[in-house]
Design an enzyme around this catalytic site. Structure first.
Site, PDB file in Angstrom:
ATOM      1  N   GLY A 108      -2.868 -11.752 -73.833  1.00 50.76           N
ATOM      2  CA  GLY A 108      -3.211 -10.127 -74.109  1.00 50.76           C
ATOM      3  C   GLY A 108      -4.446  -9.849 -74.628  1.00 50.76           C
TER       4      GLY A 108
ATOM      5  NE  ARG B  31      -3.239  -7.488 -59.127  1.00 46.25           N
ATOM      6  CZ  ARG B  31      -3.477  -6.378 -59.603  1.00 46.25           C
ATOM      7  NH1 ARG B  31      -3.462  -5.154 -58.956  1.00 46.25           N
ATOM      8  NH2 ARG B  31      -3.869  -6.332 -60.742  1.00 46.25           N
TER       9      ARG B  31
ATOM     10  NE  ARG C 153     -37.858 -21.073 -41.095  1.00 44.33           N
ATOM     11  CZ  ARG C 153     -37.853 -22.338 -41.487  1.00 44.33           C
ATOM     12  NH1 ARG C 153     -37.437 -22.826 -42.567  1.00 44.33           N
ATOM     13  NH2 ARG C 153     -38.159 -23.046 -40.753  1.00 44.33           N
TER      14      ARG C 153
ATOM     15  CG  ASP D 297     -11.466  -6.557 -64.350  1.00 43.44           C
ATOM     16  OD1 ASP D 297     -11.881  -5.622 -65.088  1.00 43.44           O
ATOM     17  OD2 ASP D 297     -10.174  -6.565 -64.158  1.00 43.44           O
TER      18      ASP D 297
ATOM     19  CE1 TYR E  33     -41.610 -23.234 -37.786  1.00 44.89           C
ATOM     20  CE2 TYR E  33     -42.959 -25.122 -37.278  1.00 44.89           C
ATOM     21  CZ  TYR E  33     -42.318 -24.483 -38.202  1.00 44.89           C
ATOM     22  OH  TYR E  33     -41.825 -25.083 -39.431  1.00 44.89           O
TER      23      TYR E  33
ATOM     24  CG  ASN F 220     -56.057 -13.803 -30.377  1.00 48.56           C
ATOM     25  OD1 ASN F 220     -55.271 -12.704 -30.818  1.00 48.56           O
ATOM     26  ND2 ASN F 220     -55.660 -14.350 -29.282  1.00 48.56           N
TER      27      ASN F 220
ATOM     28  N   GLY G 135      -3.032   2.082 -68.815  1.00 49.03           N
ATOM     29  CA  GLY G 135      -2.285   2.685 -70.145  1.00 49.03           C
ATOM     30  C   GLY G 135      -2.877   4.237 -70.251  1.00 49.03           C
TER      31      GLY G 135
ATOM     32  CE1 TYR H 144     -39.721 -34.082 -41.799  1.00 48.24           C
ATOM     33  CE2 TYR H 144     -38.387 -33.664 -39.609  1.00 48.24           C
ATOM     34  CZ  TYR H 144     -38.501 -34.403 -40.901  1.00 48.24           C
ATOM     35  OH  TYR H 144     -37.508 -34.858 -41.368  1.00 48.24           O
TER      36      TYR H 144
ATOM     37  CD  GLU I 141      -1.331  -0.921 -71.579  1.00 49.08           C
ATOM     38  OE1 GLU I 141      -1.668  -1.376 -70.506  1.00 49.08           O
ATOM     39  OE2 GLU I 141      -2.104  -0.442 -72.388  1.00 49.08           O
TER      40      GLU I 141
HETATM   41  C1  UD1 Z   1      -5.736  -2.774 -69.925  1.00 46.40           C
HETATM   42  C2  UD1 Z   1      -5.311  -1.881 -71.065  1.00 46.40           C
HETATM   43  C3  UD1 Z   1      -4.831  -0.366 -70.364  1.00 46.40           C
HETATM   44  C4  UD1 Z   1      -5.940   0.048 -69.660  1.00 46.40           C
HETATM   45  C5  UD1 Z   1      -6.539  -0.895 -68.808  1.00 46.40           C
HETATM   46  C6  UD1 Z   1      -7.902  -0.668 -68.051  1.00 46.40           C
HETATM   47  C7  UD1 Z   1      -4.263  -3.129 -72.721  1.00 46.40           C
HETATM   48  C8  UD1 Z   1      -2.782  -3.588 -73.317  1.00 46.40           C
HETATM   49  N1  UD1 Z   1      -4.238  -2.613 -71.761  1.00 46.40           N
HETATM   50  O1  UD1 Z   1      -4.562  -3.204 -69.186  1.00 46.40           O
HETATM   51  O2  UD1 Z   1      -4.347   0.321 -71.580  1.00 46.40           O
HETATM   52  O3  UD1 Z   1      -5.548   1.102 -69.050  1.00 46.40           O
HETATM   53  O4  UD1 Z   1      -6.729  -2.232 -69.331  1.00 46.40           O
HETATM   54  O5  UD1 Z   1      -8.305  -1.494 -66.942  1.00 46.40           O
HETATM   55  O6  UD1 Z   1      -5.364  -3.725 -73.143  1.00 46.40           O
HETATM   56  N2  UD1 Z   1      -7.905 -10.529 -70.551  1.00 46.40           N
HETATM   57  C9  UD1 Z   1      -8.375 -11.650 -71.324  1.00 46.40           C
HETATM   58  N3  UD1 Z   1      -7.403 -12.227 -72.176  1.00 46.40           N
HETATM   59  C10 UD1 Z   1      -6.100 -11.912 -72.098  1.00 46.40           C
HETATM   60  C11 UD1 Z   1      -5.703 -10.761 -71.378  1.00 46.40           C
HETATM   61  C12 UD1 Z   1      -6.574 -10.193 -70.783  1.00 46.40           C
HETATM   62  O7  UD1 Z   1      -9.798 -11.874 -71.447  1.00 46.40           O
HETATM   63  O8  UD1 Z   1      -5.342 -12.482 -73.010  1.00 46.40           O
HETATM   64  C13 UD1 Z   1      -9.090  -9.693 -69.649  1.00 46.40           C
HETATM   65  C14 UD1 Z   1      -8.671  -9.962 -68.342  1.00 46.40           C
HETATM   66  O9  UD1 Z   1      -9.360 -10.664 -67.684  1.00 46.40           O
HETATM   67  C15 UD1 Z   1      -9.096  -8.477 -67.770  1.00 46.40           C
HETATM   68  C16 UD1 Z   1      -9.220  -7.594 -68.963  1.00 46.40           C
HETATM   69  O10 UD1 Z   1      -8.900  -8.438 -70.219  1.00 46.40           O
HETATM   70  O11 UD1 Z   1     -10.583  -8.401 -67.582  1.00 46.40           O
HETATM   71  C17 UD1 Z   1      -8.065  -6.464 -68.790  1.00 46.40           C
HETATM   72  O12 UD1 Z   1      -6.802  -7.181 -68.917  1.00 46.40           O
HETATM   73  P1  UD1 Z   1      -5.401  -6.834 -68.155  1.00 46.40           P
HETATM   74  O13 UD1 Z   1      -4.486  -7.738 -68.388  1.00 46.40           O
HETATM   75  O14 UD1 Z   1      -5.880  -6.602 -66.804  1.00 46.40           O
HETATM   76  O15 UD1 Z   1      -5.099  -5.414 -68.745  1.00 46.40           O
HETATM   77  P2  UD1 Z   1      -4.393  -4.174 -68.090  1.00 46.40           P
HETATM   78  O16 UD1 Z   1      -2.985  -4.577 -67.919  1.00 46.40           O
HETATM   79  O17 UD1 Z   1      -5.330  -3.675 -66.691  1.00 46.40           O
END
Ligand code: UD1
Ligand code: CA
Length: 448
Positions: A78, A14, A329, A103, A362, A373, A140, A383, A155
């Site tokens: 995940g 996004r 600068r 993030d 300058y 002064n 979640g 330059y 979730e």
């Molecule tokens: C997750 C939580 C949710 C919580 C939310 C808070 C889970 C299943 N859910 O959901 O309960 O409310 O965060 O923000 O954990 N990432 C990886 N590798 C992956 C997947 C994700 O590094 O395979 C990282 C993403 O870049 C991100 C973070 O993990 O920085 C969270 O992943 P995201 O998929 O955004 O989780 P949510 O769906 O927001």
């Protein structure tokens, strides 16, 4: 004993960017750097950043932090799958693991300390940060059975209507007993709406699991798009400005002012509207900065004023007055009680005390002594088209209006330079130098 793992493998669709989300800048630092900085107070034994999407870019950007170890998650299956990648890296590790989101850059150090303290004092197997949000959509939901003991996390997309009424959300910030978590991770199954391995499912294999509410819900804001990035900047700015006002700094029209959190101010500093302070800037007591000034990586003494000016990489002595419309600068040092006036540009130059450079000048690659002064319109011609050369102007020297110094050239002390001179050769102490054509008058040039 605590190790930290930061989830930073996601793409951040996004953001609509070629840059991975965690590398976007927020107030002078990337999101992932802010997250790393927020946990330094815990003195983590290990700092693991889990990377995937454009992992090389993330590694490059964090290369100046040798303590950071990178863990590759080549496929993003995940949050649980991401943490599973730590199993080999943390084999045999006996301490706690703090899991943070790359993030979510607004977490306060104190919040993490409190989370860790609760976790350790209760000897929990997992402790997670929660918040009660008026609009919990997308998060979640955390279910507890009294005493803040967590029974399950569902979730948003997996919730039924009744579960969705629970506004207590999972912030995605956790503390785990690592050996217990390591035993639970292989048991995760991707049997949910997204077919992902959810880290949140480990609560079924751990006990006790406790939830800790965050006092200020804005701390857990995650950044998913540019609008949230801008909102995070506002939150950060409000915190910084509130802290400085509490510490005795006057901000006139705070909404128009921005201050990086790396800036150091002193009591009785006054910041006027539309002023921006960035980087490693330090401003001494009694300074009045602005309106409309930008100061970056610069150190100002006491009672300095700077209005409508841009100052970067400079050191300014006390009582010096700058502007309006001055530009300093790149490696500039100005002594005490100087005057750098309107339409003056100073680059890579040192200036002694009580020296005035009041108008239309300058100075580049120059070294000026004390009580010089500099006349209006003085220029150092530094330059030659290939190289830069130095101009040295001794203490007590006065340069006439519109003089040009063709560098390299050295003027001694207490030299007087006639207006309009083009000085190409060195001038000894106490001399007068006139380097221009003598005026000629031709009478009766026109008929009367
Ligand atoms: C997750 C939580 C949710 C919580 C939310 C808070 C889970 C299943 N859910 O959901 O309960 O409310 O965060 O923000 O954990 N990432 C990886 N590798 C992956 C997947 C994700 O590094 O395979 C990282 C993403 O870049 C991100 C973070 O993990 O920085 C969270 O992943 P995201 O998929 O955004 O989780 P949510 O769906 O927001
Ligand atoms: Ca997701």
């Amino acid at each position: 004993m605590v190790a930290v793992a930061i989830l930073a493998a996601g793409k951040g669709t996004r953001m609509k960017s070629t840059l991975p989300k965690v590398l976007h800048q927020l107030g002078g630092r990337s999101l992932v750097e802010r997250v790393l900085d927020s946990c330094q107070g815990l003195q983590p034994e290990r700092q693991l950043v889990i990377v995937g999407y454009q992992g090389e870019a993330v590694k490059t950007q964090l290369a100046h932090r040798p303590a950071v170890e990178f863990v590759d998650q080549t496929q993003q299956l995940g949050t649980g799958h991401a943490i599973q990648q730590l199993l080999t890296h943390l084999a045999g590790y006996q301490g706690d693991l703090l899991v943070l989101n790359g993030d979510a850059p607004l977490l306060r150090a104190e919040t993490l300390e409190k989370l860790l303290l609760t976790h350790q004092s209760h000897q929990n197997e997992a402790t997670l940060l929660t918040a009660n949000l008026p609009n919990p959509k997308g998060y979640g939901r955390v279910f507890c059975n009294g005493d803040n003991h967590v029974t399950q996390i569902v979730e948003d997309r997996d919730c039924n209507d009744a579960q969705r009424q629970n506004h207590r959300i999972n912030a995605g910030i956790y503390c785990f007993n690592w050996p217990k978590l390591a035993a639970a991770l292989p048991q995760l199954r991707a049997n949910n709406d997204q077919q992902e391995y959810y880290l949140t499912d480990v609560v079924h294999f751990l006990n006790p699991v406790m939830a800790v509410d965050v006092a200020d819900a804005s701390e857990i804001n995650g950044i998913n798009d540019r609008k949230q990035l801008a909102a995070a900047y506002e939150i950060l700015q409000d915190r910084i400005k509130d802290d400085w006002m509490a510490a005795g700094v006057t901000l006139i029209h705070p909404d128009s002012i921005t201050i990086d959190d790396t800036v150091q101010l002193s009591p009785d500093v006054v910041i006027e509207p539309h002023t921006h302070l960035r980087g490693q800037t330090m401003i001494g007591s009694g300074c009045r900065i602005g309106p409309h000034s930008l100061i970056e990586n610069s150190q100002l003494g006491e009672r300095v004023t700077a209005m409508f000016s841009v100052i970067t990489d400079a050191q300014i002595g006390s009582e010096t007055r700058i502007g309006p419309y001055a530009h300093l600068r790149g490696d500039v040092t100005v002594g005490e009680s100087c005057r750098i006036g309107n339409f003056v540009e100073v680059k890579k130059t040192t200036i002694g005390a009580q020296t005035n450079v009041a108008h239309l000048t300058y100075l580049g690659d120059a070294h000026l002594g004390d009580r010089v002064n500099v006349g209006a319109g003085t220029i150092t011609a530094n330059y030659d088209g290939v190289k830069k050369h130095q101009t040295v102007i001794g203490s007590g020297t006065k340069t006439g209006a519109n003089s040009v110094f063709v560098a390299p050239v050295v003027l001694g002390e207490s030299v007087t330079v006639a207006a309009g001179s083009v000085v190409t050769n060195d001038v000894p102490n106490y001399a007068l130098v006139i380097a221009r054509q003598r005026q000629r008058i031709i009478e009766d040039w026109q008929k009367a």
